[in-house]
Write a protein that holds these residues in place. Structure first.
Motif, mmCIF file in Angstrom:
data_model
loop_
_atom_site.group_PDB
_atom_site.id
_atom_site.type_symbol
_atom_site.label_atom_id
_atom_site.label_comp_id
_atom_site.label_asym_id
_atom_site.label_seq_id
_atom_site.Cartn_x
_atom_site.Cartn_y
_atom_site.Cartn_z
ATOM 1 N N ASN A 51 -50.413 -13.457 -4.482
ATOM 2 C CA ASN A 51 -50.383 -13.491 -5.945
ATOM 3 C C ASN A 51 -49.380 -14.567 -6.504
ATOM 4 O O ASN A 51 -49.756 -15.101 -7.621
ATOM 5 C CB ASN A 51 -49.696 -12.151 -6.525
ATOM 6 C CG ASN A 51 -50.630 -10.888 -6.074
ATOM 7 O OD1 ASN A 51 -51.885 -11.277 -6.302
ATOM 8 N ND2 ASN A 51 -50.118 -9.607 -5.849
ATOM 9 N N GLN A 52 -48.365 -14.844 -5.718
ATOM 10 C CA GLN A 52 -47.591 -15.908 -6.435
ATOM 11 C C GLN A 52 -48.451 -17.274 -6.220
ATOM 12 O O GLN A 52 -48.125 -18.041 -7.232
ATOM 13 C CB GLN A 52 -46.537 -15.829 -5.380
ATOM 14 C CG GLN A 52 -45.299 -15.165 -5.680
ATOM 15 C CD GLN A 52 -43.897 -15.119 -5.012
ATOM 16 O OE1 GLN A 52 -43.985 -15.492 -3.708
ATOM 17 N NE2 GLN A 52 -42.950 -14.884 -5.667
ATOM 18 N N SER A 63 -47.102 -6.143 2.330
ATOM 19 C CA SER A 63 -46.361 -6.316 0.980
ATOM 20 C C SER A 63 -46.259 -7.629 1.015
ATOM 21 O O SER A 63 -46.408 -8.225 -0.453
ATOM 22 C CB SER A 63 -45.090 -5.504 0.792
ATOM 23 O OG SER A 63 -44.276 -5.726 1.916
ATOM 24 N N THR A 64 -45.674 -8.329 2.041
ATOM 25 C CA THR A 64 -45.194 -9.875 1.659
ATOM 26 C C THR A 64 -46.652 -10.534 1.597
ATOM 27 O O THR A 64 -46.621 -11.423 0.739
ATOM 28 C CB THR A 64 -44.554 -10.474 3.055
ATOM 29 O OG1 THR A 64 -43.314 -9.371 3.107
ATOM 30 C CG2 THR A 64 -44.312 -11.682 3.009
ATOM 31 N N TYR A 83 -51.116 -17.043 10.068
ATOM 32 C CA TYR A 83 -50.063 -16.272 10.502
ATOM 33 C C TYR A 83 -49.726 -15.017 9.513
ATOM 34 O O TYR A 83 -49.911 -15.240 8.389
ATOM 35 C CB TYR A 83 -48.556 -17.285 10.394
ATOM 36 C CG TYR A 83 -47.442 -16.536 10.801
ATOM 37 C CD1 TYR A 83 -47.036 -15.992 11.970
ATOM 38 C CD2 TYR A 83 -46.606 -16.046 9.572
ATOM 39 C CE1 TYR A 83 -45.805 -15.514 12.371
ATOM 40 C CE2 TYR A 83 -45.360 -15.385 9.978
ATOM 41 C CZ TYR A 83 -45.164 -15.199 11.127
ATOM 42 O OH TYR A 83 -43.916 -14.438 11.421
ATOM 43 N N THR A 84 -49.694 -13.862 9.960
ATOM 44 C CA THR A 84 -49.427 -12.697 9.470
ATOM 45 C C THR A 84 -48.162 -12.182 9.302
ATOM 46 O O THR A 84 -47.398 -12.143 10.130
ATOM 47 C CB THR A 84 -50.546 -11.503 9.480
ATOM 48 O OG1 THR A 84 -50.236 -11.281 11.060
ATOM 49 C CG2 THR A 84 -51.938 -12.252 9.376
#
Length: 205
Positions: A34-35, A27-28, A22-23
Motif C-alpha cells: 500500500n505504501q 501484515s508487513t 522475498y516474503t
C-alpha cells in the motif's frame, strides 16, 4: 522514459505478484504494498523539470588505490540552474537523521554510517567521470515519502576511501572469519542472510 507516471500504479499492481522474490509477514507485505501505491500516486514528475538526469541505475567502474569497484547509482541529477550534481539513493528504510538534519537517530546510526560510506565511494566514480564531486547526497525514503539530505564533505570522503582500503587489507590478511552479527550487515546487506550457518547457530567458518 518507458512508462508514464499515470500508468505506473496499474503496472505495479499487474506485475507485483510475479516479481516478489522475498516474503515477510503478511501484515508487513500488505503495508509495504500500500505504501508503494501511495508513493506512485503522490509522485510529482514535474519536480524533475529542474534537473538534468545524468543516470538511472547507472553502472560505474572505479578504483580506490589499486582496488577495483563496481557500483550502481540509483539516480544522478544535475540542477539546471546551479549546475551542481546531486547523488540520490532510493531507500525503503526509514529516514536517518533527527529534526536537526545532522544527528543520526539512535536506531539508524549504523545504517546511516554504512549508507554514507557507500555514497562517498560512488562520489569517486562521479568525480572520475564529470571532474567534480556531487554537491549533495540524498536518500529518498520512498515508503515514508521523506528524504535525508547531507552536503558533500571532502574530509568524510577521504576518510571513507581510507576505510575502504584498510577494510580490504584486513580481509586479505585475515585467517579466521568469525561471525559478525551486525544487524545492518546480517539482516539488510548480506546476500546469504537466509541461509547463514551463524544465524542458525550451526557454527562453521
Amino acid at each position: 522514459g518507458t512508462l508514464s507516471i499515470d500508468n505506473a500504479i496499474d503496472y505495479f499492481i499487474d506485475n507485483y505478484e510475479n516479481n516478489v522474490v522475498y516474503t515477510a509477514k503478511q501484515s508487513t507485505m500488505e503495508n509495504k504494498y500500500n505504501q508503494a501505491i501511495d508513493y506512485l500516486a503522490a509522485f510529482d514528475v514535474d519536480k524533475l523539470n529542474d534537473y538534468e538526469i545524468l543516470g538511472v541505475e547507472k553502472e560505474v567502474h572505479f578504483k580506490v588505490d589499486k582496488y577495483k569497484f563496481i557500483g550502481f547509482i540509483d539516480l544522478l541529477l544535475r540542477n539546471k540552474k546551479t549546475k551542481k550534481i546531486i547523488l540520490v539513493d532510493h531507500k525503503s528504510a526509514d529516514h536517518f537523521l533527527k529534526k536537526d538534519g545532522v544527528t543520526p537517530l539512535k536506531n539508524q546510526k549504523e545504517n546511516f554510517e554504512a549508507y554514507r560510506r557507500q555514497m562517498y565511494l560512488y562520489c569517486r566514480a562521479v568525480n572520475d567521470e564529470y571532474g567534480e564531486f556531487p554537491d549533495r547526497i540524498v536518500w529518498s525514503h520512498f515508503f515514508e515519502q521523506t528524504v535525508t539530505n547531507i552536503q558533500f564533505v571532502e574530509e568524510d570522503y577521504e576518510n571513507t576511501l581510507e576505510w575502504a582500503v584498510n577494510t580490504i587489507k584486513d580481509i586479505y590478511s585475515d585467517k579466521e572469519f568469525k561471525a559478525n552479527t551486525s544487524y545492518m550487515m546480517c539482516n539488510v546487506l548480506c546476500g546469504y542472510r537466509n541461509s547463514c550457518c551463524y544465524a542458525n547457530d550451526e557454527g562453521g567458518e
